[in-house]
Design a protein around this motif. Structure first.
Motif, PDB file in Angstrom:
ATOM      1  N   THR A 259      -3.473  41.259   4.663  1.00  0.00           N
ATOM      2  CA  THR A 259      -2.392  40.689   3.866  1.00  0.00           C
ATOM      3  C   THR A 259      -1.057  41.273   4.326  1.00  0.00           C
ATOM      4  O   THR A 259      -1.017  42.283   5.039  1.00  0.00           O
ATOM      5  CB  THR A 259      -2.580  41.023   2.386  1.00  0.00           C
ATOM      6  OG1 THR A 259      -2.522  42.456   2.227  1.00  0.00           O
ATOM      7  CG2 THR A 259      -3.929  40.518   1.871  1.00  0.00           C
ATOM      8  N   SER A 260       0.030  40.669   3.876  1.00  0.00           N
ATOM      9  CA  SER A 260       1.349  41.189   4.221  1.00  0.00           C
ATOM     10  C   SER A 260       1.520  42.611   3.706  1.00  0.00           C
ATOM     11  O   SER A 260       2.109  43.466   4.385  1.00  0.00           O
ATOM     12  CB  SER A 260       2.436  40.283   3.637  1.00  0.00           C
ATOM     13  OG  SER A 260       2.392  39.004   4.220  1.00  0.00           O
TER      14      SER A 260
ATOM     15  N   ARG B 255      -0.301  44.954   5.976  1.00  0.00           N
ATOM     16  CA  ARG B 255       0.440  45.105   7.228  1.00  0.00           C
ATOM     17  C   ARG B 255       1.468  46.226   7.090  1.00  0.00           C
ATOM     18  O   ARG B 255       1.636  47.058   7.982  1.00  0.00           O
ATOM     19  CB  ARG B 255       1.162  43.809   7.585  1.00  0.00           C
ATOM     20  CG  ARG B 255       0.287  42.627   7.914  1.00  0.00           C
ATOM     21  CD  ARG B 255      -0.418  42.772   9.231  1.00  0.00           C
ATOM     22  NE  ARG B 255      -1.004  41.510   9.658  1.00  0.00           N
ATOM     23  CZ  ARG B 255      -2.000  41.422  10.529  1.00  0.00           C
ATOM     24  NH1 ARG B 255      -2.526  42.505  11.061  1.00  0.00           N
ATOM     25  NH2 ARG B 255      -2.478  40.251  10.886  1.00  0.00           N
ATOM     26  N   ASP B 256       2.157  46.230   5.963  1.00  0.00           N
ATOM     27  CA  ASP B 256       3.198  47.239   5.762  1.00  0.00           C
ATOM     28  C   ASP B 256       2.602  48.629   5.569  1.00  0.00           C
ATOM     29  O   ASP B 256       3.067  49.602   6.170  1.00  0.00           O
ATOM     30  CB  ASP B 256       4.054  46.877   4.551  1.00  0.00           C
ATOM     31  CG  ASP B 256       5.196  47.864   4.348  1.00  0.00           C
ATOM     32  OD1 ASP B 256       6.126  47.874   5.180  1.00  0.00           O
ATOM     33  OD2 ASP B 256       5.142  48.637   3.375  1.00  0.00           O
TER      34      ASP B 256
ATOM     35  N   ASP C 233       3.449  32.610  11.196  1.00  0.00           N
ATOM     36  CA  ASP C 233       3.817  33.520  10.106  1.00  0.00           C
ATOM     37  C   ASP C 233       3.001  34.806  10.104  1.00  0.00           C
ATOM     38  O   ASP C 233       3.533  35.898   9.923  1.00  0.00           O
ATOM     39  CB  ASP C 233       3.658  32.810   8.756  1.00  0.00           C
ATOM     40  CG  ASP C 233       4.674  31.697   8.568  1.00  0.00           C
ATOM     41  OD1 ASP C 233       5.687  31.699   9.289  1.00  0.00           O
ATOM     42  OD2 ASP C 233       4.439  30.826   7.704  1.00  0.00           O
TER      43      ASP C 233
ATOM     44  N   VAL D 158       4.553  38.625  10.629  1.00  0.00           N
ATOM     45  CA  VAL D 158       4.484  39.715   9.651  1.00  0.00           C
ATOM     46  C   VAL D 158       3.977  40.993  10.316  1.00  0.00           C
ATOM     47  O   VAL D 158       4.501  42.094  10.087  1.00  0.00           O
ATOM     48  CB  VAL D 158       3.576  39.323   8.467  1.00  0.00           C
ATOM     49  CG1 VAL D 158       3.308  40.527   7.563  1.00  0.00           C
ATOM     50  CG2 VAL D 158       4.223  38.196   7.659  1.00  0.00           C
ATOM     51  N   TYR D 159       2.956  40.848  11.147  1.00  0.00           N
ATOM     52  CA  TYR D 159       2.414  41.988  11.895  1.00  0.00           C
ATOM     53  C   TYR D 159       3.481  42.608  12.794  1.00  0.00           C
ATOM     54  O   TYR D 159       3.672  43.823  12.816  1.00  0.00           O
ATOM     55  CB  TYR D 159       1.220  41.507  12.718  1.00  0.00           C
ATOM     56  CG  TYR D 159       0.752  42.449  13.795  1.00  0.00           C
ATOM     57  CD1 TYR D 159       0.029  43.600  13.477  1.00  0.00           C
ATOM     58  CD2 TYR D 159       1.018  42.178  15.138  1.00  0.00           C
ATOM     59  CE1 TYR D 159      -0.410  44.456  14.471  1.00  0.00           C
ATOM     60  CE2 TYR D 159       0.586  43.030  16.133  1.00  0.00           C
ATOM     61  CZ  TYR D 159      -0.138  44.161  15.798  1.00  0.00           C
ATOM     62  OH  TYR D 159      -0.563  45.014  16.792  1.00  0.00           O
TER      63      TYR D 159
END
Length: 223
Positions: free
Chosen positions: A81-82, A85-86, A126, A130-131
């Motif tokens: 998920t985003s 990723r963070d 997308d 994000v990655y």
């Protein structure tokens, strides 16, 4: 030497562990899943079970005591998920750097991506964007660290083929290429490049892009 690898069960990390252990180095792989301990040990390393998404600086620093270098080779995975990723591709990098500074470990190597400079390209998709944004943010944190002798390695598209010990290694800038590249490179050769970089403290403060090529790795490091 003692080398600590964050993300020790990754495909690059296991190959790196084997290469380092075969030449007599002590390798510690940080893994989240206890089921991965055996794989680290079979590769010749020692495993420490620690979840980098929830660990404290003190906990990570404890694994880095007396280390000569830390390598960040962890990743969020293809279907992350985003938010993950963070936490993995950015925040965990900051955590390991903080821990390295606390433990007095100056040498820090980071496995990034060839396309970090393309994070804002609308044509790359997308999920990939994000990655790349998380990877780019991690690099910005790295570049601001003056207490670490860091080196950033940006591999091309990773494959599982046998490495042949030759690559194309180019010095990159801190922004990265603005046009996406999809040149391939084997994980085996990326691991071998990391070994060479560990042995070359004069590569600190530099960014490298690595893809498949015809130059022997030891010679390619001299770019």
């Amino acid at each position: 030497m003692k080398i600590v690898i964050a993300g020790g069960h990754g495909k690059i990390a296991l190959r790196l562990t084997r290469l380092l252990a075969e030449r007599g180095d002590s390798v510690v792989g940080i893994v989240r899943d206890p089921r991965h301990v055996d794989d680290i040990e079979r590769a010749g390393g020692e495993a420490v079970v620690l979840d980098l998404e929830h660990a404290t600086v003190d906990e990570v620093a404890a694994t880095l005591v007396d280390a000569d270098a830390a390598v960040f080779s962890a990743g969020s995975g293809n279907n992350a998920t985003s938010a993950r990723r963070d936490t993995m591709d950015r925040a965990a990098v900051v955590l390991v750097m903080d821990a390295a500074e606390q433990a007095g470990v100056r040498r820090f190597l980071h496995v990034s991506s060839i396309n970090v400079g393309c994070a804002d390209d609308r044509d790359i998709g997308d999920g990939y964007a994000v990655y790349l944004r998380a990877k780019r943010a991690a690099e910005q944190h790295i570049f601001a660290r003056d207490k670490l002798d860091w080196t950033v390695l940006r591999p091309g598209v990773l494959t599982d083929g046998n490495g042949d010990g030759t690559v194309e290694l180019t010095a990159g800038n801190r922004v990265g290429p603005t046009r996406a590249r999809f040149d391939q490179v084997t994980r085996e050769d990326v691991a071998a490049v990391l070994v060479a970089l560990i042995d070359r403290p004069d590569t600190a403060g530099r960014v490298y892009v690595v893809v498949g090529g015809e130059t022997p790795i030891e010679k390619a490091i001299d770019v």
